[in-house]
Write a protein that holds these residues in place. Structure first.
Motif, PDB file in Angstrom:
ATOM      1  N   SER A   1      45.389  46.887  32.834  1.00  0.00           N
ATOM      2  CA  SER A   1      46.261  47.864  33.380  1.00  0.00           C
ATOM      3  C   SER A   1      47.713  46.582  32.900  1.00  0.00           C
ATOM      4  O   SER A   1      48.564  47.702  31.708  1.00  0.00           O
ATOM      5  N   ARG A   2      47.473  45.280  32.857  1.00  0.00           N
ATOM      6  CA  ARG A   2      48.095  44.466  31.946  1.00  0.00           C
ATOM      7  C   ARG A   2      48.079  44.641  30.672  1.00  0.00           C
ATOM      8  O   ARG A   2      49.412  44.664  30.145  1.00  0.00           O
ATOM      9  N   PHE A   3      47.296  44.458  29.823  1.00  0.00           N
ATOM     10  CA  PHE A   3      47.120  45.468  28.516  1.00  0.00           C
ATOM     11  C   PHE A   3      47.738  46.367  28.068  1.00  0.00           C
ATOM     12  O   PHE A   3      48.826  46.629  27.412  1.00  0.00           O
ATOM     13  N   ARG A   4      48.065  47.198  29.305  1.00  0.00           N
ATOM     14  CA  ARG A   4      48.153  48.635  28.880  1.00  0.00           C
ATOM     15  C   ARG A   4      49.701  48.968  28.564  1.00  0.00           C
ATOM     16  O   ARG A   4      50.389  49.358  28.303  1.00  0.00           O
ATOM     17  N   CYS A   5      50.149  47.763  29.913  1.00  0.00           N
ATOM     18  CA  CYS A   5      51.388  47.995  30.039  1.00  0.00           C
ATOM     19  C   CYS A   5      51.947  47.196  29.465  1.00  0.00           C
ATOM     20  O   CYS A   5      53.482  47.284  28.187  1.00  0.00           O
ATOM     21  N   GLU A   6      51.712  45.800  28.226  1.00  0.00           N
ATOM     22  CA  GLU A   6      52.057  45.340  27.324  1.00  0.00           C
ATOM     23  C   GLU A   6      51.572  46.345  26.254  1.00  0.00           C
ATOM     24  O   GLU A   6      52.672  45.941  25.793  1.00  0.00           O
TER      25      GLU A   6
END
Length: 481
Positions: free
Chosen positions: A348-353
């Motif tokens: 999720s953090r990767f996708r948000c970045e």
């Protein structure tokens, strides 16, 4: 014609005949005794040979039965006791292992000796006992016993290797960094000693396994990429020497995960390394995925997942987001991915970045936001409603990230974003980031000034230290008409 009556002869036992009968009896008894001894020896030798073969074939249960029979027939056979002690150690039967070594010591001392192998074995038993103990005093006493045994083994490298493991056990059980540093110094000394051909010739296969496993544990605690690379190599050597021992494989994956978590190289450096690491990941993945052994699967799936996620993040940091996305897509095909919150949390953090990356075209950003939102629903389900501090922190940060993605959708997402930020603030009412983001979303949504000001005032109260400069920028955005 009358038949003459035959007179019965009287049997007389002469002295010579008596001696012959006694001699025959003695010979019969002796032959029975010798026959029994021969049978016992044959049974003992057969059980010993069979036990050794089964032990080499990693059939611990059958080997133990055969060698236990042999020990009943030949209680003083040192080789049998040594293997039984090793089996007991492997099976976690440490009291039994200690008893076998005690019997060996009794036999050897009667013969005027005390072997190095016995000292090393007894030291290992005490260390394993210390590793299982919980009371500090008991741990320290058992480690001291192990040290005494290892120090007495002065003529082989295993003595120093054992002392290194003493420090590792204390570091693990007490958390004292001094013990870890001491272990590092010992294994450094052993490494130097093994460069000498004569010293290296003395070390046993088991000694090498213990050396590489200990060295790997020391190096994997480092923050230096070179040390972590060497830790992987040490665990890999351990795997090659002890193919049926799964702990080094797990440790190798975790050392690699740590290395990629810390790695921050260039795109060119990553392009050079990626093919080898990708093949390594696939090979280790197939190793546990294709197995039918539930214990092996349990041992490797979590470390493999942690390593895979760490490598994907390193790829993303280097700019290769396509390869990182491919790894996450591959991970979604495993049951574990849907059982654990951590991989979903990191994705999720990767996708948000990706969605917040500067210079994205509107269409590309919309696609990135949709891909990010697809991860959040299953993630929030995995996080549940647990109230311990770690679970609360994860849930609050996830709600914040989800709110940011919703806000990027514009008007349709503003209301949902506000609701999610308010849910995060229920968990941490005074958090600067959550209050700041709520104020910014309300500004975009043209929310009532009173609500916006309340969020802004809370953000201002929390804007200390590193947040002070950020809050000045936020104020300018809020005040901009």
């Amino acid at each position: 014609m009358a038949i003459a009556k035959i007179e019965k002869k009287k049997v007389e036992l002469t002295k010579e005949a008596l001696f012959q009968l006694i001699g025959a009896g003695v010979l019969a008894v002796t032959s029975l005794v010798l026959g029994w001894v021969a049978l016992t020896n044959w049974r003992a030798k057969s059980s010993i040979l069979s036990g050794y073969q089964l032990y080499d074939g990693n059939q611990a249960g059958q080997a133990k039965r055969e060698l236990t029979d042999a020990a009943h027939l030949k209680p003083d056979h040192i080789g049998t006791r040594e293997v039984l002690a090793k089996l007991a150690c492997d099976l976690g039967e440490l009291s039994a292992a200690e008893e076998h070594y005690r019997k060996i010591r009794e036999v050897q001392r009667e013969a005027g000796s005390d072997s190095t192998a016995l000292k090393i074995g007894m030291g290992v038993v005490y260390l394993k006992m210390a590793d299982k103990a919980t009371a500090t005093k008991e741990i320290q006493d058992l480690v001291e016993k192990a040290r005494a045994e290892f120090r007495a083994a002065t003529n082989v490298p295993e003595g120093d290797i054992g002392l290194g493991h003493c420090e590792l056990v204390l570091a693990s059980k007490t958390g004292n960094p001094k013990n870890l540093a001491a272990a590092g110094e010992i294994f450094k000394r052993v490494r130097t000693a093994l460069n000498n051909h004569d010293t290296a010739a003395k070390i046993s296969r088991d000694g090498l396994i213990d050396y590489y496993s200990g060295l790997g544990r020391v190096l994997s605690s480092s923050d230096k990429l070179e040390d972590l690379r060497e830790a992987r190599e040490a665990f890999q050597s351990c795997v090659q020497l002890a193919r049926r021992w799964e702990v080094p494989r797990s440790n190798m994956l975790l050392a690699e995960a740590r290395r990629w978590t810390l790695w921050n190289g260039t795109a060119a450096e990553m392009n050079a390394l990626e093919p080898e690491v990708t093949q390594f990941r696939k090979t280790l993945g197939s190793y546990w995925k294709d197995s039918r052994d539930s214990n092996l699967i349990t041992a490797h799936r979590v470390p493999w997942m942690i390593f895979s996620v760490a490598f994907a993040q390193a790829l993303a940091r280097s700019g290769n987001t396509a390869a990182a996305g491919a790894i996450f897509a591959d991970l979604r095909g495993t049951a574990l991915y849907n059982e654990m919150p951590d991989p979903l949390l990191l994705e999720s953090r990767f996708r948000c970045e990706l969605a917040l990356k500067e210079g994205l075209k509107p269409g590309d950003q919309d696609n990135a936001v949709r891909e990010a939102l697809a991860v959040f629903d299953p993630l929030l389900k995995r996080l549940g409603t647990a109230q311990d501090e770690t679970a609360k922190d994860r849930r609050a940060r996830t709600l914040n990230n989800l709110a940011v993605m919703r806000a990027l959708q514009g008007t349709p997402g503003y209301k949902i974003a506000q609701d999610q930020l308010n849910d995060a603030l229920k968990l941490y009412p005074d958090d600067y980031v959550f209050n700041r983001n709520l104020a910014l979303v309300m500004k975009r949504a043209k929310a009532p000034a009173a609500g916006l000001q309340a969020a802004l005032d809370k953000a201002k109260a929390a804007a200390t230290g590193k947040f002070a400069e950020d809050f000045e920028k936020v104020q300018k955005v809020i005040e901009d008409k």
